[in-house]
Every structure is written in structure tokens, then in C-alpha cells.
Scaffold this motif. Structure first.
Motif, PDB file in Angstrom:
ATOM      1  N   LEU A 162       2.542 -36.920  28.045  1.00  0.00           N
ATOM      2  CA  LEU A 162       1.206 -37.214  27.530  1.00  0.00           C
ATOM      3  C   LEU A 162       0.530 -35.995  26.909  1.00  0.00           C
ATOM      4  CD1 LEU A 162      -0.048 -39.536  30.412  1.00  0.00           C
ATOM      5  CD2 LEU A 162       0.883 -40.199  28.181  1.00  0.00           C
ATOM      6  N   ASP A 163       1.016 -34.814  27.217  1.00  0.00           N
ATOM      7  CA  ASP A 163       0.416 -33.608  26.644  1.00  0.00           C
ATOM      8  C   ASP A 163       1.008 -33.265  25.270  1.00  0.00           C
ATOM      9  OD1 ASP A 163      -1.322 -33.098  28.818  1.00  0.00           O
ATOM     10  OD2 ASP A 163       0.375 -32.286  29.956  1.00  0.00           O
ATOM     11  N   THR A 164       2.302 -33.528  25.093  1.00  0.00           N
ATOM     12  CA  THR A 164       2.948 -33.178  23.825  1.00  0.00           C
ATOM     13  C   THR A 164       3.223 -34.394  22.944  1.00  0.00           C
ATOM     14  OG1 THR A 164       5.172 -33.367  24.773  1.00  0.00           O
ATOM     15  CG2 THR A 164       4.065 -31.211  24.929  1.00  0.00           C
ATOM     16  N   GLU A 165       3.070 -35.590  23.516  1.00  0.00           N
ATOM     17  CA  GLU A 165       3.373 -36.837  22.789  1.00  0.00           C
ATOM     18  C   GLU A 165       4.819 -36.849  22.286  1.00  0.00           C
ATOM     19  OE1 GLU A 165       1.068 -39.709  21.378  1.00  0.00           O
ATOM     20  OE2 GLU A 165       0.525 -39.282  23.450  1.00  0.00           O
ATOM     21  N   THR A 166       5.723 -36.294  23.106  1.00  0.00           N
ATOM     22  CA  THR A 166       7.162 -36.357  22.840  1.00  0.00           C
ATOM     23  C   THR A 166       7.844 -37.024  24.026  1.00  0.00           C
ATOM     24  OG1 THR A 166       7.525 -34.152  23.788  1.00  0.00           O
ATOM     25  CG2 THR A 166       7.138 -34.285  21.396  1.00  0.00           C
ATOM     26  N   LEU A 167       9.124 -37.297  23.893  1.00  0.00           N
ATOM     27  CA  LEU A 167       9.862 -37.992  24.948  1.00  0.00           C
ATOM     28  C   LEU A 167      10.557 -36.994  25.865  1.00  0.00           C
ATOM     29  CD1 LEU A 167      11.512 -40.929  22.958  1.00  0.00           C
ATOM     30  CD2 LEU A 167       9.186 -40.727  23.870  1.00  0.00           C
ATOM     31  N   ARG A 168      10.395 -37.219  27.158  1.00  0.00           N
ATOM     32  CA  ARG A 168      11.092 -36.423  28.162  1.00  0.00           C
ATOM     33  C   ARG A 168      12.416 -37.063  28.565  1.00  0.00           C
ATOM     34  NH1 ARG A 168       9.626 -31.117  29.085  1.00  0.00           N
ATOM     35  NH2 ARG A 168       7.384 -30.906  28.741  1.00  0.00           N
ATOM     36  N   PRO A 227       7.878 -36.137  17.763  1.00  0.00           N
ATOM     37  CA  PRO A 227       6.611 -36.738  18.209  1.00  0.00           C
ATOM     38  C   PRO A 227       6.645 -38.265  18.100  1.00  0.00           C
ATOM     39  CG  PRO A 227       6.236 -34.930  16.672  1.00  0.00           C
ATOM     40  CD  PRO A 227       7.696 -35.219  16.625  1.00  0.00           C
ATOM     41  N   VAL A 228       5.981 -38.913  19.026  1.00  0.00           N
ATOM     42  CA  VAL A 228       5.906 -40.372  19.002  1.00  0.00           C
ATOM     43  C   VAL A 228       5.351 -40.864  17.666  1.00  0.00           C
ATOM     44  CG1 VAL A 228       4.759 -42.370  20.046  1.00  0.00           C
ATOM     45  CG2 VAL A 228       5.754 -40.594  21.503  1.00  0.00           C
ATOM     46  N   SER A 229       4.383 -40.141  17.148  1.00  0.00           N
ATOM     47  CA  SER A 229       3.792 -40.551  15.868  1.00  0.00           C
ATOM     48  C   SER A 229       4.816 -40.565  14.738  1.00  0.00           C
ATOM     49  CB  SER A 229       2.633 -39.614  15.501  1.00  0.00           C
ATOM     50  OG  SER A 229       3.090 -38.276  15.376  1.00  0.00           O
ATOM     51  N   TRP A 269       7.476 -43.629  14.853  1.00  0.00           N
ATOM     52  CA  TRP A 269       7.013 -44.869  14.233  1.00  0.00           C
ATOM     53  C   TRP A 269       7.682 -45.095  12.884  1.00  0.00           C
ATOM     54  CZ3 TRP A 269       4.739 -49.076  15.788  1.00  0.00           C
ATOM     55  CH2 TRP A 269       3.905 -49.059  16.907  1.00  0.00           C
ATOM     56  N   HIS A 270       8.042 -44.017  12.214  1.00  0.00           N
ATOM     57  CA  HIS A 270       8.577 -44.123  10.857  1.00  0.00           C
ATOM     58  C   HIS A 270      10.098 -44.173  10.820  1.00  0.00           C
ATOM     59  CE1 HIS A 270       4.528 -43.560   9.349  1.00  0.00           C
ATOM     60  NE2 HIS A 270       4.398 -42.556  10.201  1.00  0.00           N
ATOM     61  N   ALA A 271      10.728 -44.143  12.008  1.00  0.00           N
ATOM     62  CA  ALA A 271      12.177 -44.355  12.102  1.00  0.00           C
ATOM     63  C   ALA A 271      12.376 -45.847  12.356  1.00  0.00           C
ATOM     64  CB  ALA A 271      12.768 -43.524  13.234  1.00  0.00           C
ATOM     65  N   TRP A 276      13.507 -49.880  20.133  1.00  0.00           N
ATOM     66  CA  TRP A 276      12.660 -48.714  19.869  1.00  0.00           C
ATOM     67  C   TRP A 276      11.270 -49.151  19.398  1.00  0.00           C
ATOM     68  CZ3 TRP A 276      13.198 -43.976  21.477  1.00  0.00           C
ATOM     69  CH2 TRP A 276      14.474 -43.461  21.738  1.00  0.00           C
ATOM     70  N   LEU A 277      11.212 -50.132  18.529  1.00  0.00           N
ATOM     71  CA  LEU A 277       9.922 -50.624  18.054  1.00  0.00           C
ATOM     72  C   LEU A 277       9.127 -51.225  19.203  1.00  0.00           C
ATOM     73  CD1 LEU A 277       7.942 -51.206  15.778  1.00  0.00           C
ATOM     74  CD2 LEU A 277       9.260 -53.286  15.256  1.00  0.00           C
ATOM     75  N   ARG A 278       9.799 -51.997  20.054  1.00  0.00           N
ATOM     76  CA  ARG A 278       9.114 -52.607  21.198  1.00  0.00           C
ATOM     77  C   ARG A 278       8.585 -51.538  22.160  1.00  0.00           C
ATOM     78  NH1 ARG A 278      10.426 -56.489  18.275  1.00  0.00           N
ATOM     79  NH2 ARG A 278       8.440 -55.726  17.441  1.00  0.00           N
ATOM     80  N   LEU A 279       9.355 -50.481  22.382  1.00  0.00           N
ATOM     81  CA  LEU A 279       8.902 -49.405  23.263  1.00  0.00           C
ATOM     82  C   LEU A 279       7.674 -48.712  22.692  1.00  0.00           C
ATOM     83  CD1 LEU A 279      12.374 -47.864  24.187  1.00  0.00           C
ATOM     84  CD2 LEU A 279      10.754 -48.817  25.842  1.00  0.00           C
ATOM     85  N   LEU A 280       7.703 -48.406  21.409  1.00  0.00           N
ATOM     86  CA  LEU A 280       6.568 -47.726  20.780  1.00  0.00           C
ATOM     87  C   LEU A 280       5.328 -48.612  20.771  1.00  0.00           C
ATOM     88  CD1 LEU A 280       8.554 -46.084  17.863  1.00  0.00           C
ATOM     89  CD2 LEU A 280       7.491 -44.870  19.785  1.00  0.00           C
ATOM     90  N   GLU A 281       5.505 -49.907  20.542  1.00  0.00           N
ATOM     91  CA  GLU A 281       4.379 -50.828  20.588  1.00  0.00           C
ATOM     92  C   GLU A 281       3.778 -50.895  21.989  1.00  0.00           C
ATOM     93  OE1 GLU A 281       5.613 -54.065  17.118  1.00  0.00           O
ATOM     94  OE2 GLU A 281       6.263 -54.353  19.188  1.00  0.00           O
ATOM     95  N   ALA A 282       4.645 -50.929  22.996  1.00  0.00           N
ATOM     96  CA  ALA A 282       4.177 -50.993  24.374  1.00  0.00           C
ATOM     97  C   ALA A 282       3.403 -49.731  24.736  1.00  0.00           C
ATOM     98  CB  ALA A 282       5.345 -51.185  25.324  1.00  0.00           C
ATOM     99  N   TYR A 283       3.850 -48.572  24.227  1.00  0.00           N
ATOM    100  CA  TYR A 283       3.137 -47.330  24.504  1.00  0.00           C
ATOM    101  C   TYR A 283       1.773 -47.338  23.803  1.00  0.00           C
ATOM    102  CZ  TYR A 283       1.943 -42.377  24.451  1.00  0.00           C
ATOM    103  OH  TYR A 283       1.282 -41.190  24.593  1.00  0.00           O
ATOM    104  N   ARG A 284       1.743 -47.777  22.557  1.00  0.00           N
ATOM    105  CA  ARG A 284       0.491 -47.808  21.775  1.00  0.00           C
ATOM    106  C   ARG A 284      -0.520 -48.773  22.388  1.00  0.00           C
ATOM    107  NH1 ARG A 284       1.055 -51.033  16.417  1.00  0.00           N
ATOM    108  NH2 ARG A 284       1.205 -52.609  18.068  1.00  0.00           N
ATOM    109  N   ASP A 285      -0.039 -49.918  22.871  1.00  0.00           N
ATOM    110  CA  ASP A 285      -0.941 -50.985  23.306  1.00  0.00           C
ATOM    111  C   ASP A 285      -1.336 -50.883  24.767  1.00  0.00           C
ATOM    112  OD1 ASP A 285      -0.689 -51.910  20.743  1.00  0.00           O
ATOM    113  OD2 ASP A 285       0.845 -53.416  21.245  1.00  0.00           O
TER     114      ASP A 285
END
Length: 477
Positions: free
Chosen positions: A418-424, A449-451, A454-456, A467-476
Motif C-alpha cells: 500500500l505504500d509503493t502501490e507495487t506487488l509483493r 506500479p499497479v497504475s 492497468w495498461h497491460a 489480471w484484470l479481475r484482480l486489478l478491478e477488485a483492488y480498485r473497487d
């Protein structure tokens, strides 16, 4: 024993498995004269008793399982596996336990091969006791690299030697299917071999001392694998240890901590590994025989300017692909130091630093379902003090999973810092997920970065759309 005159090389490598071979290759590519020493088969554990034979055994098992999920195909593959053909396929992949091809490869890169048991005999000196009774004495101008790997650990049970238990070596090289097999241990070797031999017709009982299978992965990985093994007919018992083992004729009798008595034809202990450094002459340079070698990020042994511990022996990541990665790093570092080139040791992503071995290690477990993970689990990330959030997605919700096969079951998790917005870390469990792991490895190692993720854009309809579902779940969330 006849002792030869000392022969000097720039680099001497102990152990000619994939790791040692890669160290030798990198050293020779840099123009350094190199000797490599091996007491068994050139190619090592991975080629003959681990990665290659185990995956050759499992390939038919997993392909059949996948095919059975496909409408119009499942009925055609309901019969038993042709175990003889599977074992023959395994034998081909191990080159029938002959190392001629591996020898030819080492000859091709210009490394000198010494067969026999190599030991350190003081700083930069190695003796090799060959099968012909001759002792070779080798000295290293720049480096000795220890790449001797690990061996299976057996528990201290009275009379176990008389039982003649299987270790990973026997489990991957057996030529007959035991009617009943007890597997002790719920790690990677245990679950992969339980998957294979259950599919070949053994009645498999898995005994696990801990709470579940695959304890180094996310808990749901072991839960899904245990569920599938049980559905396949295996008996999975957790919280159970072995108290005694005896052999009565051809029957192995196992007594468990729960007081149960289990009869089997063979018993496999998959209960850990120890470094092959016990008869390596470490005491001649002030190190403890049988110990793991503590190294820096260039794989140089702590306190030494010439000794390297590469691969399993340094206990950083007991995986062939990570050992080969370390070998490339160590080979580059040895060459740079030999040439007097300064190492950029402060650069975590330089050519001479095995940074990915700290928290970005990928691994695939070839069970049904497959389990694949890279980086930290949620528990590991929290224990390390990172402020993280776990994002979970049911893989069956992805269109590509439904096309992969009916009744697809699986789960995906990404650990977001949550501090770097990258995946551990990222974990996938489900049929065929092993081929998705490298995308996660790139995201974790590259600190994407998570941001930007989104573009991959994942192709539709593939399982990678998770991957899209994971990113959507994180955003929402």
C-alpha cells in the motif's frame, strides 16, 4: 592411491549439476580456464532424480486431467494411463541415467571434467579422488565454486535403514507401481509424487505433521491440492507424524502419532533436504562440515575472497531455476574480480547481485490443480513489516477458465504494497496456471506500479484475464 602433480585453473567448480555447469559456462565465456568435478552423473540431481523425471511422470497425469474437463474429449480419455509408456517417457528424459550428452556439452564449452569425489584441502586447493584410484590435485587462481546441492533428509527412526524407504530419488526413478504407497511430508516433493503415483494406480496415503499441504504457500493452495488428492482417492491426514516403521516381508507397517497402523508396499519420506557439504573438506578452511554456506549477493562465501557457494548449498532458494540464476551472477562476479573490474555491489539490479533471491522467487508445483507463486505470501509480507492488502479472485469467474475445461476450480491472490502501490507477491492455483507465473514474476521483480499494470491488457478469452479481475477488485475495494 597415486597423487598427481598439482594442476592450476582460474576456476574450480565442485558439482556438475545445472548450477555448476552454468558457473563453468560463465567462467569459460569470460576466458577463464575452468575445471569441474562430479562424483556422480554429469547433470546432477535435477537431470536424473528431480526436476526432469518428476515432470516427465506428471505430464501425462496432468494432460489427462485437463482433457477430462473438455466437453467432447473427456469420454475419450476415461481409461487408465499406459504406465509403461509414461515410465519409458521418463527414462528418455533422464537419458536412461547416462550422461554422455551432458559430458559433450561441457567438452563443448572447454571445461575440463574430473570424475570423483572432490574435497577442499585448504585455501584455493581441491583434491579429487577418482574411480581409478588416482588423486588429482587442483588449485584455483581466482575461485572455487561449491555447487554440490542437497540430499534428502530421513528422520531418526529406529530400524529405518532396514525398511529401505524411498526418498525423492527412488520416487522419481522407480520402474514398478507399488499397490500401496505412504507419502510422509506435505511439501512439493510429497504432493507431486502423491499426485503421480495415485494416478498410476497406487493407493496413496499422505501423512503431514503440520496443518496442511504446501505450508510455504498461501493456505488456499494446500487446501485446493488436498481436496483434489482426496477426490482422486488418496487419503490425506494432517496433524499426523510417523512414530515407527517396520518391514514385514514385503509389507511396510507404519505406526502414526494417532495410534493408527497403516500397511503399504513402499514408504516415501519427503521431509526436507540437507546440504551436501558434510564430506567436502570445509574444516580445512575453518568452516563447519555439513553446514549451509552463508553468502553475499554475488554468492561469495562470507569472510572469503575466493570461495563461492552457488545453488542449494547456500539455502537461499532450493530451486534449479534460482540456482542457475545465481550461477550466472556468480560467474559474472568471478570474471569481474579476476579482471580487476569494480563490482557495483550497491546496485541491487546489477549483473553481479542475486537480488531476486531475496523476495521474488517463483515456483510451480505440478499437481492437479497446479500451484504457482512468486514473491511473498500475505503472512510473509506482514511478518516482514510491509503494509499490504491481499486481493483474491475466484479463477472460475474468468471466461478463459470456463473454456479451459468444465468445472474449473482455482483461485488467484495478489499482495499489494500500500505504500509503493507495487506487488509483493502473487499466487495462482488452478489447472494450467504454471504458464501464467512469469507474468507475475515480471510484475513483482520489476516492481511494476499497479497504475501501469492497468495498461497491460490480457487477451480475451484466456485465463490470464484474471489480471484484470484482480486489478478491478483492488480498485473497487
Amino acid at each position: 592411491m597415486t597423487e598427481s602433480e598439482s594442476i592450476a585453473y582460474d576456476v574450480v567448480v565442485l558439482g556438475a549439476g545445472p548450477v555448476g555447469e552454468n558457473v563453468a559456462d560463465r567462467a569459460r565465456a569470460a576466458g577463464l580456464s575452468t575445471a569441474i568435478v562430479e562424483s556422480e552423473l554429469i547433470g546432477g540431481e535435477c537431470s536424473y532424480w528431480a526436476c526432469m523425471p518428476s515432470k516427465a511422470l506428471l505430464r501425462s497425469v496432468l494432460a489427462r486431467a485437463d482433457a477430462r474437463r473438455v466437453p467432447g474429449l473427456g469420454q475419450a480419455v476415461q481409461g487408465p494411463l499406459d504406465v509403461g509408456a509414461v515410465l519409458a517417457h521418463r527414462d528418455d528424459f533422464t537419458s536412461h541415467w547416462k550422461d554422455d550428452g551432458q559430458v559433450q556439452w561441457l567438452d563443448g564449452i572447454g571445461a575440463d571434467i574430473y570424475r570423483g569425489h572432490g574435497r577442499l584441502a585448504g585455501p584455493r586447493k581441491v583434491t579429487v579422488d577418482g574411480p581409478d584410484g588416482e588423486r588429482h590435485v587442483l588449485t584455483a587462481r581466482h575461485a572455487v565454486a561449491v555447487s554440490t546441492g542437497t540430499r534428502a533428509v530421513l528422520p531418526d527412526l529406529p530400524g529405518l535403514a532396514e525398511v529401505k524407504p524411498w526418498t525423492s530419488r527412488e520416487a522419481t526413478s522407480a520402474h514398478a507401481v507399488p499397490g500401496r504407497l505412504v507419502v510422509v511430508g506435505g511439501g512439493v516433493v510429497g504432493v507431486e509424487m502423491a499426485t503421480a503415483w495415485q494416478a498410476f494406480g497406487s493407493q496413496v496415503t499422505v501423512l503431514v505433521r503440520g496443518k496442511g499441504l504446501l505450508p510455504r504457500m498461501e493456505p488456499f493452495a494446500g487446501e485446493l491440492v488436498a481436496e483434489a488428492l482426496t477426490e482422486a482417492g488418496a487419503d490425506v491426514r494432517t496433524g499426523t507424524s510417523v512414530e515407527a516403521v517396520t518391514r514385514d516381508g514385503k509389507t511396510v507397517v507404519v505406526t502414526t502419532s494417532a495410534g493408527d497402523r497403516i500397511e503399504a508396499d513402499e514408504i516415501l519420506f519427503a521431509t526436507g533436504r540437507a546440504p551436501r557439504t558434510d564430506d567436502l573438506g570445509l574444516e580445512t578452511i575453518g568452516l563447519e562440515p555439513g553446514s549451509w554456506l552463508s553468502v553475499d549477493d554475488s554468492c561469495r562465501v562470507t569472510g572469503s575472497d575466493w570461495l563461492y557457494g552457488v545453488g542449494d548449498v547456500n539455502h537461499r532458494a532450493l530451486l534449479t531455476h534460482q540456482g542457475k540464476y545465481q550461477a550466472r551472477i556468480a560467474g559474472a562476479a568471478i570474471a569481474a574480480r579476476a579482471a580487476g573490474v569494480p563490482l557495483l555491489e550497491t546496485d541491487p539490479w546489477g549483473a553481479h547481485a542475486a537480488t531476486a533471491d531475496h523476495a521474488s522467487v517463483p515456483q510451480v508445483v505440478f499437481t492437479d490443480p497446479e500451484a504457482a507463486a512468486v514473491g511473498l505470501s500475505l503472512a510473509e509480507a506482514e511478518q516482514a513489516g510491509h503494509r499490504v492488502r491481499a486481493v483474491d479472485v475466484d479463477l472460475s469467474s474468468v471466461a478463459g477458465a470456463g473454456l479451459y475445461g468444465d468445472g474449473y476450480r482455482g483461485r488467484a491472490r495478489m499482495i499489494v504494497d500500500l505504500d509503493t502501490e507495487t506487488l509483493r507477491g502473487v499466487t495462482f492455483v488452478g489447472p494450467g496456471v504454471g504458464e501464467m507465473l512469469h507474468s507475475a514474476t515480471i510484475a513483482v521483480v520489476g516492481e511494476v506500479p499497479v497504475s501501469r499494470l492497468w495498461h497491460a491488457v490480457p487477451a480475451y478469452p484466456t485465463v490470464s484475464e484474471v489480471w484484470l479481475r484482480l486489478l478491478e477488485a483492488y480498485r473497487d475495494a
